[in-house]
Scaffold this active site. Sequence first.
Site, PDB file in Angstrom:
ATOM      1  N   ASP A  15       0.865  -1.188   0.000  1.00 28.42           N
ATOM      2  CA  ASP A  15       0.000   0.000   0.000  1.00 28.42           C
ATOM      3  C   ASP A  15       0.898   1.233   0.000  1.00 28.42           C
ATOM      4  OD1 ASP A  15      -3.006   0.803   1.840  1.00 28.42           O
ATOM      5  OD2 ASP A  15      -1.673   2.149   0.751  1.00 28.42           O
ATOM      6  N   ASP A 115      -3.375   2.533  -5.542  1.00 30.40           N
ATOM      7  CA  ASP A 115      -2.221   2.514  -4.650  1.00 30.40           C
ATOM      8  C   ASP A 115      -2.071   1.229  -3.839  1.00 30.40           C
ATOM      9  OD1 ASP A 115      -4.268   2.923  -2.781  1.00 30.40           O
ATOM     10  OD2 ASP A 115      -3.011   4.159  -1.511  1.00 30.40           O
ATOM     11  N   GLU A 116      -2.705   0.129  -4.292  1.00 36.64           N
ATOM     12  CA  GLU A 116      -2.566  -1.127  -3.557  1.00 36.64           C
ATOM     13  C   GLU A 116      -2.386  -2.302  -4.503  1.00 36.64           C
ATOM     14  OE1 GLU A 116      -5.757  -1.818  -0.760  1.00 36.64           O
ATOM     15  OE2 GLU A 116      -5.697   0.274  -0.158  1.00 36.64           O
TER      16      GLU A 116
HETATM   17  N1  DCT Z   1     -10.063   8.886  -0.714  1.00 35.67           N
HETATM   18  C1  DCT Z   1     -10.979   9.923  -0.808  1.00 35.67           C
HETATM   19  N2  DCT Z   1     -11.934  10.117   0.165  1.00 35.67           N
HETATM   20  C2  DCT Z   1     -11.986   9.284   1.240  1.00 35.67           C
HETATM   21  C3  DCT Z   1     -11.053   8.224   1.350  1.00 35.67           C
HETATM   22  C4  DCT Z   1     -10.104   8.063   0.351  1.00 35.67           C
HETATM   23  O1  DCT Z   1     -10.943  10.681  -1.774  1.00 35.67           O
HETATM   24  N3  DCT Z   1     -12.916   9.474   2.181  1.00 35.67           N
HETATM   25  C5  DCT Z   1      -9.062   8.701  -1.766  1.00 35.67           C
HETATM   26  C6  DCT Z   1      -7.813   9.455  -1.519  1.00 35.67           C
HETATM   27  C7  DCT Z   1      -6.697   8.476  -1.576  1.00 35.67           C
HETATM   28  C8  DCT Z   1      -7.324   7.152  -1.970  1.00 35.67           C
HETATM   29  O2  DCT Z   1      -8.730   7.342  -1.872  1.00 35.67           O
HETATM   30  C9  DCT Z   1      -6.860   6.025  -1.080  1.00 35.67           C
HETATM   31  O3  DCT Z   1      -7.010   6.372   0.256  1.00 35.67           O
HETATM   32  P1  DCT Z   1      -6.140   5.691   1.411  1.00 35.67           P
HETATM   33  O4  DCT Z   1      -6.286   4.224   1.252  1.00 35.67           O
HETATM   34  O5  DCT Z   1      -6.489   6.297   2.708  1.00 35.67           O
HETATM   35  O6  DCT Z   1      -4.672   5.999   0.975  1.00 35.67           O
HETATM   36  P2  DCT Z   1      -3.548   7.038   1.306  1.00 35.67           P
HETATM   37  O7  DCT Z   1      -3.951   8.436   1.069  1.00 35.67           O
HETATM   38  O8  DCT Z   1      -2.460   6.502   0.470  1.00 35.67           O
HETATM   39  O9  DCT Z   1      -3.212   6.870   2.847  1.00 35.67           O
HETATM   40  P3  DCT Z   1      -2.409   5.755   3.634  1.00 35.67           P
HETATM   41  O10 DCT Z   1      -1.011   6.278   3.898  1.00 35.67           O
HETATM   42  O11 DCT Z   1      -3.157   5.556   4.902  1.00 35.67           O
HETATM   43  O12 DCT Z   1      -2.365   4.533   2.762  1.00 35.67           O
HETATM   44 CA    CA Z   2      -2.213   4.190   0.558  1.00 31.64          CA
HETATM   45 CA    CA Z   3      -5.210   2.467   0.193  1.00 31.06          CA
END
Ligand code: DCT
Ligand code: CA
Ligand code: CA
Length: 371
Positions: A15, A115-116
């Site tokens: 991730d 991103d995963e």
């Molecule tokens: N996202 C969004 N609104 C949300 C949750 C997420 O727009 N309520 C979007 C923004 C990034 C993407 O989805 C993935 O979110 P995360 O999995 O939280 O990833 P991240 O920003 O990379 O954070 P982390 O370091 O926790 O992985």
């Molecule tokens: Ca992430």
């Molecule tokens: Ca994520």
Amino acid sequence: MVTKLQAHRVVIHIDFDYFFAQVEERERPAIKDKAVVVCVYSGRGEDSGAVSTANYIARKYGVKSGMPIVFAKKKLKNVEAVFLPVNHARYDMVSQEMMNMIRTYAYAFEQVGVDEAYLDVSKRVDGSYEKARHLATEIKKEIFAKEKITCSIGIGPNKLVAKIAAGRKKPNGLTVVRPEEVQQFVSDLPVRELMGVGRKTEKKLRELGIKTIGQLAACNIGRLVGVFGNTLGNYFHNASLGIDETPVEQRGRAKSISRIVTLKQNTRDPAVMLKEIKNLAEDVHSSILEQGLSFKSVSIVAVMDDLTTLSRSKTFQNPTESLEKVQRTAKELLELLLKRETDRSVRRVGIRMSDFFEEKGQKQLADFSGN
Ligand code: DCT
Ligand code: CA
Ligand code: CA
């Protein structure tokens, strides 16, 4: 409880840390020590819209994904903060580069979102969690060296455990959960760590007196089925025990793999170029074999001193795995490419291999990992 199938599997979940914000930081080193908030502006008024994601400095002050931009500004009013609009095209490009790098590490690679990704590395590490830890360290190193992005990695006997593990130490974490540690690992965690447990389900479970995964595991399965129905009830029961047999699904694969380098100085000497191409070919070739693939096409690319790009390719009649054939073809193609070049010199050279085929022997790996 660990099923036979799970005992043989080693799954990695990767991730990318605070991905959108980290890409922005990478591109603007000056903002790295500030709170960075990536926003989706609604277009209605200056601060109308929501936070997409934020770096860990901003999170420390309570900024969260989905929060109105106005709230985030309030939380950061005494802090040096940068608010930027989302740039998905940019993030997609970086993501693709990273994913193409990661997918070369395993036969089964499954990207989830931007991103995963999951990798089934069972075969590659011979079922060894120690080897898997080394591999994960290597992957993190390569990603950081080439893309300057950190990520968090989880390793476990299945996708469920690997994903939860990846989320335990963020950012830049690595968490290994061996099959015999699964039960202990999940039992104290809140139920919301399980995929499919949203706010509503969390509330329903709380009404049953269930807050942790361990409490969920202790709950009678009939009771869960009564409340959530057959499918979900069974899923929750298995998930609470850390059981998950869903395979890492190879969804699409890179259409080509290529590497390119900038020469130490511009040259017209084929021997100098060939030496570089030889190394690149070895690199690309081993990553193709690693994925259990053979290939039919080889291309040579040259970026000239005036920055125009030339290329020549050759497609074989049958798929091959032969590195020697690649090297020979690369040499022919380079000669062809340079044939009519009387003035310009070459600045960068690269090799690209494409038209992939799956090798039959690898089918057993697919079976083995539950595919
Ligand atoms: N996202 C969004 N609104 C949300 C949750 C997420 O727009 N309520 C979007 C923004 C990034 C993407 O989805 C993935 O979110 P995360 O999995 O939280 O990833 P991240 O920003 O990379 O954070 P982390 O370091 O926790 O992985
Ligand atoms: Ca992430
Ligand atoms: Ca994520």
